[in-house]
Design a protein around this motif. Sequence first.
Motif, PDB file in Angstrom:
ATOM      1  N   ALA A 102     -53.989  -0.009  26.429  1.00 39.16           N
ATOM      2  CA  ALA A 102     -53.988  -1.482  26.451  1.00 39.16           C
ATOM      3  C   ALA A 102     -52.662  -2.003  27.008  1.00 39.16           C
ATOM      4  N   HIS A 103     -51.566  -1.333  26.636  1.00 34.68           N
ATOM      5  CA  HIS A 103     -50.232  -1.708  27.124  1.00 34.68           C
ATOM      6  C   HIS A 103     -50.156  -1.597  28.650  1.00 34.68           C
ATOM      7  N   GLU A 104     -50.528  -0.435  29.176  1.00 34.26           N
ATOM      8  CA  GLU A 104     -50.431  -0.227  30.631  1.00 34.26           C
ATOM      9  C   GLU A 104     -51.375  -1.177  31.358  1.00 34.26           C
ATOM     10  N   PHE A 142     -52.431  -4.209  30.301  1.00 35.41           N
ATOM     11  CA  PHE A 142     -51.967  -5.606  30.227  1.00 35.41           C
ATOM     12  C   PHE A 142     -50.791  -5.847  31.187  1.00 35.41           C
ATOM     13  N   HIS A 143     -50.070  -4.792  31.532  1.00 36.45           N
ATOM     14  CA  HIS A 143     -48.964  -4.923  32.494  1.00 36.45           C
ATOM     15  C   HIS A 143     -49.443  -5.429  33.869  1.00 36.45           C
ATOM     16  N   HIS A 144     -50.725  -5.262  34.204  1.00 36.06           N
ATOM     17  CA  HIS A 144     -51.126  -5.776  35.532  1.00 36.06           C
ATOM     18  C   HIS A 144     -50.994  -7.300  35.555  1.00 36.06           C
ATOM     19  N   SER A 179     -41.020  -8.704  29.773  1.00 34.07           N
ATOM     20  CA  SER A 179     -42.062  -7.885  30.410  1.00 34.07           C
ATOM     21  C   SER A 179     -42.533  -6.755  29.498  1.00 34.07           C
ATOM     22  N   GLU A 180     -41.595  -6.101  28.814  1.00 31.96           N
ATOM     23  CA  GLU A 180     -41.976  -4.989  27.939  1.00 31.96           C
ATOM     24  C   GLU A 180     -42.278  -5.482  26.521  1.00 31.96           C
ATOM     25  N   GLY A 181     -41.396  -6.363  25.989  1.00 32.13           N
ATOM     26  CA  GLY A 181     -41.554  -6.807  24.602  1.00 32.13           C
ATOM     27  C   GLY A 181     -42.881  -7.514  24.369  1.00 32.13           C
TER      28      GLY A 181
HETATM   29 ZN   LIG Z   1     -44.460  -1.014  29.476  1.00 36.07          ZN
END
Ligand SMILES: [Zn+2]
Length: 356
Positions: free
Chosen positions: A270-272, A274-276, A304-306
């Motif tokens: 989900a993390h990777e 949502f990064h799009h 971006s990461e948090g």
């Molecule tokens: Zn990340």
Amino acid sequence: MYAQNAVQFHYQISMKQALSQRFQVTLNATGLTGPVVDLKMPVWMPGYYQLINYAAALDSFKVTDSNNQPVSWQQTSSSTWRIAHKTGTALQVSYHIKASQAFVAQPWLDTGHAYIAPTGIFLYAENYLNHPVTVSISPFTASQTVATGLPAIHDQPLTWQAANFDILYDSPFLIGQLEQLPDFTVQHIPHHFIGWQMGQFDRTSFQQDLKKIVTTASGIIGHIPYYQYTFLAIGPGRGGIEHLNSTTISFSGEELQSPNGRLRMLSFIAHEYFHHYNVKRIRPVALGPFDYSRENRTSQLWVSEGLTVYYEYMILRRAGIMSNEQLLEHFQQLTASYENRTGHLHQTLAQASEFT
Ligand SMILES: [Zn+2]
């Protein structure tokens, strides 16, 4: 402009030397203007926030012209090859890339499979990053297939096109005897999950969860900005890198078999995914277009990461994969690890963003 004068870049990648873990790379470039052409290997991969000396893996560099005559060149920096060039002459550049470091930001090649982290394979010509580039790949055996988020050129087998080098550097390739789970659509847009040695797991229930993740994550923003999306599962290991219409993830189906392992794997995916949105499209100004010859620092990685870490759990909760109690437990653990370490007393979020 006549076609023969148009700027064209075509790469051929051969895996023939898989036994010695070397990609053979050939670049045909036409339409460049002289008197010199600087070819550069990136030192930076988008999504991986550290310098990488990709050029150290390059050897056997050669250049010939359209009459197959050698062309003189010199290496002017650790990552730059300066080629003497006459305008109107085509160039053929060949080199090898040693690919023996198994890591999500590095190319890998053996007889069983290959992973092309594009910043570690493709040289770019200085001042020509905006030009389209085509890539043909010859796998080690005929039974190996190629997966990538790039569109294929239909009348040319095993050939793909990138609109420019930024798109190419954002589009990894996975090659081998790959397994593709059945595609699913969200908002009528196809999503692919393709992997190498994915292991034992219940494919049907995994794919149902994957679709819930994509549906929930894209529902938060409301719009899906790509025409297709590809999850590339590169095998067991650690780490992932997000791209505009694909993501590379380390993946082991066995991890899905324990409840905690399953939550860990699904929140990572989900993390990777949502990064799009958050970092690829909603992003600090420093993170694109990139200067591949140096670091691209930003003080905004905490956004971006948090926020992506926050949303990876919220997506799982809203998708019904994680309970309220599990969600609070994860946030409790994150809060405790922040409070119990002293880093925040010495460094602001902006400082931590710049010096990861
Ligand atoms: Zn990340």
